[in-house]
Design an enzyme around this catalytic site. Structure first.
Site, PDB file in Angstrom:
ATOM      1  NE  ARG A 110      -2.232  -8.026   7.808  1.00 28.19           N
ATOM      2  CZ  ARG A 110      -3.147  -8.461   8.706  1.00 28.19           C
ATOM      3  NH1 ARG A 110      -3.692  -9.540   9.027  1.00 28.19           N
ATOM      4  NH2 ARG A 110      -3.316  -7.571   9.672  1.00 28.19           N
ATOM      5  NE  ARG A 120      -6.960   0.341  10.355  1.00 22.55           N
ATOM      6  CZ  ARG A 120      -5.442   0.031  10.647  1.00 22.55           C
ATOM      7  NH1 ARG A 120      -4.473   1.638  10.380  1.00 22.55           N
ATOM      8  NH2 ARG A 120      -5.269  -1.202  10.077  1.00 22.55           N
ATOM      9  CE1 TYR A 149      10.380  32.544   3.838  1.00 22.34           C
ATOM     10  CE2 TYR A 149      10.747  30.111   3.629  1.00 22.34           C
ATOM     11  CZ  TYR A 149      10.210  31.089   2.370  1.00 22.34           C
ATOM     12  OH  TYR A 149      10.253  31.460   1.808  1.00 22.34           O
ATOM     13  CB  CYS A 172      12.935  26.204   2.352  1.00 24.67           C
ATOM     14  SG  CYS A 172      14.243  27.326   3.440  1.00 24.67           S
ATOM     15  CG  MET A 173       8.410  24.323  -0.580  1.00 19.58           C
ATOM     16  SD  MET A 173       6.641  24.224  -1.657  1.00 19.58           S
ATOM     17  CE  MET A 173       5.579  25.609  -0.642  1.00 19.58           C
ATOM     18  CG  ASP A 174      11.034  24.457  -3.456  1.00 19.95           C
ATOM     19  OD1 ASP A 174      10.339  23.537  -3.426  1.00 19.95           O
ATOM     20  OD2 ASP A 174      10.975  25.362  -3.803  1.00 19.95           O
ATOM     21  CE  LYS A 201      -0.120  -0.003   5.003  1.00 23.47           C
ATOM     22  NZ  LYS A 201      -1.361  -0.542   6.038  1.00 23.47           N
ATOM     23  CG  HIS A 251      -4.234  -3.902  11.866  1.00 20.33           C
ATOM     24  ND1 HIS A 251      -2.809  -4.836  11.400  1.00 20.33           N
ATOM     25  CD2 HIS A 251      -3.929  -2.612  11.956  1.00 20.33           C
ATOM     26  CE1 HIS A 251      -1.822  -3.972  10.790  1.00 20.33           C
ATOM     27  NE2 HIS A 251      -1.979  -2.849  11.513  1.00 20.33           N
TER      28      HIS A 251
HETATM   29  C1  LIG Z   1      -0.373  -1.559   7.201  1.00 18.65           C
HETATM   30  C2  LIG Z   1      -0.936  -2.527   7.205  1.00 18.65           C
HETATM   31  C3  LIG Z   1      -0.252  -4.179   7.381  1.00 18.65           C
HETATM   32  C4  LIG Z   1       1.021  -3.931   7.592  1.00 18.65           C
HETATM   33  O1  LIG Z   1       1.683  -3.185   8.567  1.00 18.65           O
HETATM   34  P1  LIG Z   1       3.762  -3.082   9.147  1.00 18.65           P
HETATM   35  O2  LIG Z   1       3.780  -2.579  10.899  1.00 18.65           O
HETATM   36  O3  LIG Z   1       3.993  -2.249   8.216  1.00 18.65           O
HETATM   37  O4  LIG Z   1       4.051  -4.161   9.127  1.00 18.65           O
HETATM   38  C5  LIG Z   1      -0.619  -5.100   8.246  1.00 18.65           C
HETATM   39  N1  LIG Z   1      -1.974  -5.341   8.013  1.00 18.65           N
HETATM   40  C6  LIG Z   1      -2.552  -4.098   7.942  1.00 18.65           C
HETATM   41  C7  LIG Z   1      -4.522  -4.426   8.013  1.00 18.65           C
HETATM   42  C8  LIG Z   1      -2.581  -2.874   7.676  1.00 18.65           C
HETATM   43  O5  LIG Z   1      -3.177  -1.609   7.520  1.00 18.65           O
END
Ligand SMILES: *Cc1c(COP(=O)(O)O)cnc(C)c1O
Length: 376
Positions: free
Chosen positions: A231, A137, A272, A319-321, A39, A171
């Site tokens: 995962r 969540r 700045y 700064c930005m850049d 992701k 999770h």
């Molecule tokens: C992002 C995510 C992961 C991976 O998490 P890490 O801490 O980077 O291993 C696994 N499962 C779910 C549901 C996530 O949202």
């Protein structure tokens, strides 16, 4: 990348990602699948490139956060299974099915909506059920007093037509944090997860082929929780406190160059807000990277970067850049020479601590205008 445009870039080491993949894989029990979390553009490393590598290396599954991320992979020829971890509106059910994308289901009402949508098409949607065991969540609520209603809603979900319930997952909230409380919380989440699965399988007669919950923290610290699939995300990219334990390698090196160097007398204010004043005659370099490249402004005056010959303290507001660094003690650093913002030499944790955040956020913050350069 055109050398004339050498400004700021992110070097991505595909061999290091492969090394990390194989090192994690070697820890898995027989038959345990590997899902790579790609992701957020693979935590900034490039989702297409990382997915191609994982596909060729023999990974079993990929996970993304949303439909657009999944479709990007399909459009680039990735054919392996992809799980969407987030919500997809049920009106996209046909897109999901036609692209062989697995959708997370996180509540009975959503299960019904996907089932109806798939039924109207005369097709079947592949899904993984998500349980909320304490992250608060997404997911079917099943903790405490909600155990019975959770199991009941799951039993009603698994019998819905036109849904293939391939997997079930949860999770962890604190699997990557040390301490007794965190360990107890993680173990309680795991126990609840397996208790709910046992109850649903016993009551409905269904069977979940892929039960998974092991994120980065759990892969490292709770190998007994690997179940049918792991995962990991951050671990694959070799960052985070826990990566060191497994001898994993960081895969991104964020590099910039020195645009110009000037000498200032003591008492000169910089950038700045005039938040830095030189205390000595200073050889100050201007780096071609700022917060628009992903360097948090909160790091201003708090970090140093790896230049030729040593570490250069960053001075004044970022700064930005651009941002400024003190090169007085680094005479070898010259205009055009490289400066590592983070990577193998300059630990990303120093930057994320200074910015009061975590390495995840810095990796994701490396912006679109920073070209990714792949080392094969
Ligand atoms: C992002 C995510 C992961 C991976 O998490 P890490 O801490 O980077 O291993 C696994 N499962 C779910 C549901 C996530 O949202």
């Amino acid at each position: 990348m055109n050398d004339l445009q050498k400004r700021t870039w992110a070097e991505i080491s595909l061999p290091n990602i492969r090394h990390n993949y194989e090192a994690i894989r070697a820890r898995l029990p027989e038959g345990c699948r590997f899902l790579g979390v790609v992701k957020a553009d693979a935590y900034g490393h490039g989702a297409v490139q990382v997915s191609r590598l994982l596909e060729s290396a023999g990974a079993d599954y990929l996970a993304v956060s949303c439909l657009d991320e999944a479709l990007e992979l399909r459009e680039h020829g990735i054919t392996m299974p992809i799980l969407i971890l987030g919500h997809t509106p049920p009106e996209y059910t046909e897109t999901l099915i036609d692209n062989h994308i697995t959708q997370t289901i996180s509540a009975l009402a959503k299960a019904k909506a996907y089932s109806e949508a798939a039924g109207a098409l005369g097709k079947t949607l592949k899904t993984h059920i998500k349980l909320d065991t304490g992250m608060s969540r997404l997911g079917y609520l099943c903790s405490g007093d909600y155990f019975e209603t959770g199991v009941e809603n799951l039993c009603r979900s698994v019998v819905l037509p036109n849904l293939e319930m391939e997997g079930i997952y949860t999770h962890f909230a604190v699997s990557d944090e040390p301490g007794e409380d965190c360990e107890a919380y993680t173990r309680a989440q795991f126990k609840l997860f397996t208790d709910v699965i046992d109850a649903v399988e016993a009551r409905s007669g269904c069977h979940f082929a892929i039960r998974h919950c092991a994120n980065t923290g759990a892969v490292v610290s709770y190998p007994e929780m690997m179940l049918d699939m792991v995962r990991p995300g951050l671990l694959l990219y070799g960052y985070g406190d826990v990566s060191g334990k497994l001898d994993l390698r960081p895969c991104m090196r964020l590099v910039t160059t020195i645009s110009t160097i000037k000498y200032y007398e003591p008492g000169t204010t910089v950038s700045y807000g005039r938040r830095f004043t030189t205390q000595r005659r200073t050889r100050m370099g201007v780096l071609a990277a700022g917060y628009a490249d992903g360097l948090p402004r909160l790091c201003s005056n708090k970090v140093s970067f790896a230049a030729k010959g040593g570490f250069a303290p960053q001075r004044g507001s970022i700064c930005m850049d651009m941002c400024m660094v003190d090169l007085t003690d680094l005479p070898e650093a010259s205009v055009g020479s490289e400066v590592e913002l983070f990577g193998p030499v300059n630990d990303i944790n120093k930057l994320s601590d200074a910015a009061q955040t975590i390495p995840y956020e810095l990796l994701c913050a490396v912006s679109k205008r920073v070209p990714r350069v792949y080392a094969e």
